[in-house]
Design an enzyme around this catalytic site. Structure first.
Site, short mmCIF file in Angstrom:
data_model
loop_
_atom_site.label_atom_id
_atom_site.label_comp_id
_atom_site.label_asym_id
_atom_site.label_seq_id
_atom_site.Cartn_x
_atom_site.Cartn_y
_atom_site.Cartn_z
N CYS A 189 51.47 44.41 -28.38
CA CYS A 189 52.78 44.49 -29.04
C CYS A 189 52.82 43.70 -30.34
CB CYS A 189 53.87 43.97 -28.11
SG CYS A 189 53.86 44.79 -26.52
N HIS B 23 59.90 43.67 -32.86
CA HIS B 23 59.13 44.62 -32.06
C HIS B 23 60.08 45.23 -31.04
CE1 HIS B 23 56.68 46.39 -29.07
NE2 HIS B 23 56.79 45.39 -28.22
N ASN C 106 59.33 51.91 -26.26
CA ASN C 106 58.47 50.85 -26.79
C ASN C 106 57.14 51.48 -27.20
OD1 ASN C 106 56.51 48.80 -26.97
ND2 ASN C 106 57.50 47.53 -25.42
N1 ACO Z 1 64.47 52.96 -12.15
C1 ACO Z 1 65.23 52.57 -11.12
N2 ACO Z 1 65.00 51.43 -10.45
C2 ACO Z 1 63.98 50.66 -10.83
C3 ACO Z 1 63.15 51.02 -11.92
C4 ACO Z 1 63.43 52.22 -12.59
N3 ACO Z 1 62.70 52.66 -13.64
N4 ACO Z 1 62.22 50.06 -12.10
C5 ACO Z 1 62.44 49.12 -11.14
N5 ACO Z 1 63.49 49.50 -10.39
C6 ACO Z 1 64.08 48.79 -9.26
C7 ACO Z 1 63.12 47.86 -8.58
O1 ACO Z 1 62.35 48.54 -7.64
C8 ACO Z 1 64.06 46.85 -7.96
O2 ACO Z 1 64.59 47.39 -6.78
P1 ACO Z 1 64.83 46.44 -5.49
O3 ACO Z 1 65.86 45.44 -5.94
O4 ACO Z 1 65.33 47.41 -4.47
O5 ACO Z 1 63.52 45.83 -5.18
C9 ACO Z 1 65.19 46.75 -8.98
O6 ACO Z 1 65.12 47.95 -9.75
C10 ACO Z 1 65.05 45.56 -9.89
O7 ACO Z 1 63.69 45.52 -10.33
P2 ACO Z 1 63.20 44.41 -11.32
O8 ACO Z 1 61.77 44.63 -11.63
O9 ACO Z 1 63.61 43.08 -10.78
O10 ACO Z 1 64.11 44.79 -12.56
P3 ACO Z 1 64.47 43.91 -13.79
O11 ACO Z 1 65.91 43.61 -13.74
O12 ACO Z 1 63.53 42.78 -13.98
O13 ACO Z 1 64.24 44.95 -14.95
C11 ACO Z 1 62.64 45.34 -16.67
C12 ACO Z 1 62.94 45.45 -15.18
C13 ACO Z 1 63.60 46.26 -17.42
C14 ACO Z 1 61.22 45.80 -16.93
C15 ACO Z 1 62.87 43.88 -17.09
O14 ACO Z 1 62.15 43.00 -16.28
C16 ACO Z 1 62.50 43.65 -18.50
O15 ACO Z 1 63.15 44.12 -19.42
N6 ACO Z 1 61.44 42.88 -18.72
C17 ACO Z 1 60.96 42.66 -20.06
C18 ACO Z 1 59.76 43.43 -20.18
C19 ACO Z 1 59.71 44.26 -21.41
O16 ACO Z 1 60.65 44.39 -22.16
N7 ACO Z 1 58.57 44.80 -21.58
C20 ACO Z 1 58.35 45.60 -22.71
C21 ACO Z 1 56.91 45.74 -22.84
S1 ACO Z 1 56.21 44.24 -23.20
C22 ACO Z 1 56.57 43.98 -24.70
O17 ACO Z 1 56.58 44.87 -25.50
C23 ACO Z 1 57.06 42.64 -24.96
#
Ligand code: ACO
Length: 339
Positions: A118, A265, A295
């Site tokens: 990234c 980014h 992304n």
């Molecule tokens: N659709 C529906 N439900 C989902 C999905 C999806 N695509 N993905 C996960 N879930 C569910 C999980 O299974 C979980 O269910 P559970 O509670 O029954 O176990 C619930 O949603 C919550 O999952 P988490 O992984 O805890 O979700 P979180 O709130 O952390 O959101 C996310 C996930 C959006 C990836 C978040 O962690 C985030 O934004 N992290 C930053 C990472 C990022 O932005 N990465 C980009 C790439 S890296 C970079 O470029 C910097």
């Protein structure tokens, strides 16, 4: 006396595949929903190269580069160096930089691949800036391109990662400039390898090599799918984005209010909004397009920069701040006085 130079961006280009994939399209493959994806990431749709298309990381890079070179008003033979940033190279080796060179028919200039995910475009821009400042090269083609869709796990198992990423490419021609108060004023790079596996794609690798892929390939082996510790990435991203923006401001004796355009980014709209709020920036001081492209990793900053410029949102004299955080972990920023 040794002549001093700075570098400036003289041409920008971008390319995204025509094929739009909406959140509703994804919910046909996996258990997810438009509302979940928009609420957590801000993404409404992304572009995927269709499975049967010959398009790839290098060819998208070529399309973005051709536009950037044309807008720069130079000839491709004027390019002294190609710097290509990607986490999704066409081949394990050689890198995609030489593929672009061949496809574009650019003689024998050096082609260098950058593997900083990234943050790849900012690392690549920093490399270009340094080569120009030393006087070694005059025109450098900097490319960020990603073909994510071919490697994503589009089943429910991979949904946390695969709803985030999209395909695309951006390019910039970076050139020698004599006025030291204009152009790229500084670049700032960091990495913290202890988090290497928290956002990674482990296989195939030199321990799980060709024989394993062909003879023992196990589709349930999670090493062959991208892994992301989403919450750890989020927590580190908001801290590191802020730190590295402050570092660039301090280096240039500027305040947050001096930022005319922040191009973060496009990791996640929630991360960009956190940073915007932290620095008290208005909506017109931050450019986001993750809603449309997802992304695109190393391509996200050059695509966003290109679009902001096309829309007339960047003007001569503006302070443009680029900032990134991602896999490695790596992060970086660059402060540009736009000319
Ligand atoms: N659709 C529906 N439900 C989902 C999905 C999806 N695509 N993905 C996960 N879930 C569910 C999980 O299974 C979980 O269910 P559970 O509670 O029954 O176990 C619930 O949603 C919550 O999952 P988490 O992984 O805890 O979700 P979180 O709130 O952390 O959101 C996310 C996930 C959006 C990836 C978040 O962690 C985030 O934004 N992290 C930053 C990472 C990022 O932005 N990465 C980009 C790439 S890296 C970079 O470029 C910097």
């Amino acid at each position: 006396m040794i002549k001093q130079y700075t570098s400036k961006i003289i041409g920008l280009g971008k390319y995204v595949p025509d094929n739009r994939v909406t959140n509703d399209d994804l919910s046909e493959f996996m258990d997810t929903s438009h509302d979940w994806i928009v609420e957590r990431t801000g993404i409404e749709e992304r572009r995927f190269i269709p499975k049967d298309s010959p398009e790839g990381t290098a060819t998208m890079g070529v399309r973005a580069s051709e536009q950037a070179i044309e807008r720069a008003g130079i000839h491709k033979d004027d390019i002294d160096l190609i710097v290509f940033a990607t986490l999704s190279p066409d081949y394990y080796f050689p890198g995609s930089g030489v593929l672009v060179q061949d496809l574009m028919g650019i003689g024998t200039c050096p082609a260098l691949d950058v593997r900083n995910q990234c943050s790849g475009f900012i690392y690549a821009l920093s490399v270009a800036d340094q080569y120009i400042r030393t006087g070694m090269y005059k025109n450098i083609l900097v490319i960020g391109s990603e073909h994510h869709s071919g490697g994503l796990d589009l089943s429910t198992r991979g949904r946390t990662v695969s709803v985030i990423f999209g395909d695309g490419a951006g390019a910039a021609v970076v050139s020698r400039h004599d006025n030291l108060d204009e152009g790229i004023q500084s670049t700032h790079l960091h990495s913290e390898g202890k988090h290497a596996k928290e956002l990674s794609l482990i296989g195939p690798n030199t321990k799980k090599w060709v024989h394993e892929v062909f003879e023992n390939y196990d589709p349930d082996d999670m090493d062959y799918h991208p892994y992301m510790n989403g919450q750890l990435v989020f927590k580190n991203a908001v801290v590191r984005f802020s730190e590295v923006i402050l570092e660039a401001l301090a280096k240039n004796n500027l305040e947050p209010s001096d930022i005319d355009m922040l191009i973060p980014h496009q990791a996640n709209l929630r991360i960009a909004q956190f940073v915007q709020k932290k620095f008290g920036l208005r909506d017109d001081q931050v450019y986001n397009n993750i809603m449309r492209y997802g992304n695109t990793t190393a391509a996200s900053i050059p695509i966003a920069l290109c679009e902001a410029w096309e829309e007339g949102r960047i003007k001569t004299g503006d302070h443009v701040m680029l900032a990134a955080f991602g896999s490695g972990f790596t992060w970086g920023s660059s402060l540009i006085k736009w000319v």
